[in-house]
Design a protein around this motif. Structure first.
Motif, mmCIF file in Angstrom:
data_model
loop_
_atom_site.group_PDB
_atom_site.id
_atom_site.type_symbol
_atom_site.label_atom_id
_atom_site.label_comp_id
_atom_site.label_asym_id
_atom_site.label_seq_id
_atom_site.Cartn_x
_atom_site.Cartn_y
_atom_site.Cartn_z
ATOM 1 N N MET A 1 9.605 23.159 -17.134
ATOM 2 C CA MET A 1 8.507 22.451 -17.790
ATOM 3 C C MET A 1 8.894 20.996 -18.035
ATOM 4 O O MET A 1 9.979 20.698 -18.501
ATOM 5 N N THR A 2 8.002 20.079 -17.717
ATOM 6 C CA THR A 2 8.228 18.667 -17.963
ATOM 7 C C THR A 2 8.292 18.404 -19.463
ATOM 8 O O THR A 2 7.521 18.968 -20.233
ATOM 9 N N LYS A 3 9.202 17.534 -19.872
ATOM 10 C CA LYS A 3 9.317 17.199 -21.290
ATOM 11 C C LYS A 3 8.970 15.735 -21.514
ATOM 12 O O LYS A 3 8.945 14.931 -20.582
ATOM 13 N N HIS A 4 8.683 15.407 -22.765
ATOM 14 C CA HIS A 4 8.346 14.040 -23.122
ATOM 15 C C HIS A 4 9.614 13.316 -23.548
ATOM 16 O O HIS A 4 10.376 13.819 -24.371
ATOM 17 N N PRO A 5 9.874 12.124 -23.004
ATOM 18 C CA PRO A 5 11.102 11.405 -23.361
ATOM 19 C C PRO A 5 11.092 10.885 -24.795
ATOM 20 O O PRO A 5 10.032 10.705 -25.403
ATOM 21 N N MET A 6 12.262 10.636 -25.325
ATOM 22 C CA MET A 6 12.419 10.102 -26.677
ATOM 23 C C MET A 6 11.951 8.651 -26.758
ATOM 24 O O MET A 6 11.376 8.218 -27.751
ATOM 25 N N ILE A 7 12.210 7.893 -25.685
ATOM 26 C CA ILE A 7 11.856 6.481 -25.619
ATOM 27 C C ILE A 7 11.216 6.194 -24.263
ATOM 28 O O ILE A 7 11.669 6.709 -23.244
ATOM 29 N N TYR A 8 10.183 5.374 -24.290
ATOM 30 C CA TYR A 8 9.592 4.868 -23.052
ATOM 31 C C TYR A 8 9.910 3.386 -22.917
ATOM 32 O O TYR A 8 9.833 2.631 -23.889
ATOM 33 N N LEU A 9 10.233 2.967 -21.692
ATOM 34 C CA LEU A 9 10.477 1.552 -21.416
ATOM 35 C C LEU A 9 9.885 1.209 -20.055
ATOM 36 O O LEU A 9 9.414 2.081 -19.330
ATOM 37 N N LEU A 10 9.911 -0.072 -19.731
ATOM 38 C CA LEU A 10 9.352 -0.528 -18.476
ATOM 39 C C LEU A 10 10.452 -0.852 -17.469
ATOM 40 O O LEU A 10 11.414 -1.563 -17.783
ATOM 41 N N GLY A 11 10.306 -0.312 -16.269
ATOM 42 C CA GLY A 11 11.147 -0.693 -15.137
ATOM 43 C C GLY A 11 12.641 -0.615 -15.375
ATOM 44 O O GLY A 11 13.171 0.387 -15.856
ATOM 45 N N ASP A 12 13.323 -1.727 -15.056
ATOM 46 C CA ASP A 12 14.790 -1.734 -15.146
ATOM 47 C C ASP A 12 15.295 -2.377 -16.435
ATOM 48 O O ASP A 12 16.369 -2.973 -16.466
ATOM 49 N N ILE A 87 9.958 -4.644 -24.988
ATOM 50 C CA ILE A 87 9.270 -3.697 -25.873
ATOM 51 C C ILE A 87 9.572 -2.258 -25.476
ATOM 52 O O ILE A 87 9.394 -1.864 -24.317
ATOM 53 N N LEU A 88 10.004 -1.468 -26.457
ATOM 54 C CA LEU A 88 10.252 -0.039 -26.277
ATOM 55 C C LEU A 88 9.258 0.761 -27.116
ATOM 56 O O LEU A 88 8.787 0.294 -28.154
ATOM 57 N N PHE A 89 9.001 1.988 -26.704
ATOM 58 C CA PHE A 89 8.078 2.865 -27.415
ATOM 59 C C PHE A 89 8.758 4.172 -27.813
ATOM 60 O O PHE A 89 9.357 4.838 -26.961
ATOM 61 N N ALA A 90 8.662 4.507 -29.081
ATOM 62 C CA ALA A 90 9.229 5.756 -29.580
ATOM 63 C C ALA A 90 8.310 6.312 -30.664
ATOM 64 O O ALA A 90 7.289 5.702 -31.006
ATOM 65 N N ASN A 91 8.687 7.457 -31.206
ATOM 66 C CA ASN A 91 7.874 8.105 -32.230
ATOM 67 C C ASN A 91 8.743 8.591 -33.383
ATOM 68 O O ASN A 91 9.924 8.889 -33.200
ATOM 69 N N ALA A 92 8.130 8.684 -34.554
ATOM 70 C CA ALA A 92 8.850 9.094 -35.752
ATOM 71 C C ALA A 92 9.076 10.597 -35.816
ATOM 72 O O ALA A 92 10.035 11.057 -36.428
ATOM 73 N N TYR A 93 8.185 11.354 -35.176
ATOM 74 C CA TYR A 93 8.258 12.812 -35.274
ATOM 75 C C TYR A 93 8.751 13.436 -33.965
ATOM 76 O O TYR A 93 8.429 12.943 -32.880
ATOM 77 N N PRO A 94 9.490 14.530 -34.065
ATOM 78 C CA PRO A 94 10.105 15.136 -32.880
ATOM 79 C C PRO A 94 9.224 16.112 -32.111
ATOM 80 O O PRO A 94 9.686 16.719 -31.149
ATOM 81 N N LYS A 95 7.967 16.268 -32.535
ATOM 82 C CA LYS A 95 7.081 17.202 -31.840
ATOM 83 C C LYS A 95 5.767 16.517 -31.494
ATOM 84 O O LYS A 95 5.180 15.827 -32.336
ATOM 85 N N ALA A 96 5.322 16.714 -30.271
ATOM 86 C CA ALA A 96 4.072 16.115 -29.805
ATOM 87 C C ALA A 96 2.874 16.922 -30.303
ATOM 88 O O ALA A 96 2.969 18.115 -30.576
#
Length: 200
Positions: A1-12, A87-96
């Protein structure tokens, strides 16, 4: 099953050393399980998006250092062209939680303090953390889960010497409120973006 990453970023973005702005929302609007990986924005999709948290972050942060609304979209385009971003993207909670779920408050209340603190610990102990120069936590409220998350994020920022602010939730309808909140760190944002553009 695909999981959601902790942090999203752009490219390299990971391949560089310029400072980063970590934005922290609530939880991913999906039904995927989160892991501790670093994920990459889908550039084809992101380039077409005109709304949502990712676009709002770029728009609102760009307003601080550009000012002229006619040029705001150019920052997103510049980052896409250079395949990197501060710019990085993350979330405060560990469950989607899927966006159409109506009882989000009750589901967040089921999270334990330990789950929240461990998730945030992972955010501040990953390889990218040494580059965090500003943390913007948006959408903080008075719920127990939100207060635990905020206290934990603030503690890490204090211990690591990272500037921290809270902001209205990243939704362009909140633009006026967000701009007031971000104005207190305008000089920080300008310095971070200047370093990013210098490194390109």
């Amino acid at each position: 099953m695909t999981k959601h990453p902790m942090i999203y970023l752009l490219g390299d973005t990971e391949q560089h050393s310029y400072p980063l702005i970590l934005t922290i929302g609530r939880e991913p609007n999906q039904d995927l399980e989160l892991d501790n990986s670093i994920g990459h924005l889908n550039t084809a999709e992101f380039s077409k998006q005109r709304g949502g948290v990712f676009v709002t972050a770029y728009t609102q942060i760009a307003k601080q250092f550009i000012g002229d609304n006619t040029l705001i979209s150019q920052f997103k385009g510049y980052c896409l062209e250079n395949n990197a971003s501060p710019i990085l993207f993350a979330n405060a909670y560990p469950k989607a939680i899927k966006n159409d779920v109506v009882n989000k408050v009750q589901l967040r209340a089921q999270l334990t303090a330990e789950e929240i603190r461990q998730h945030i610990s992972n955010l501040f102990n990953c390889a990218l953390a040494k580059r965090y120069a500003l943390v913007i936590q948006h959408g903080v409220d008075n719920s127990t889960a939100s207060q635990i998350a905020q206290q934990t994020v603030k503690q890490y920022c204090h211990e690591l010497g990272i500037d921290y602010i809270t902001s209205a939730y990243f939704y362009n309808g909140n633009s006026e409120k967000i701009q007031r909140d971000l104005s207190s760190v305008k000089s920080n944002i300008n310095a971070i973006v200047a370093e990013f553009t210098k490194k390109r």
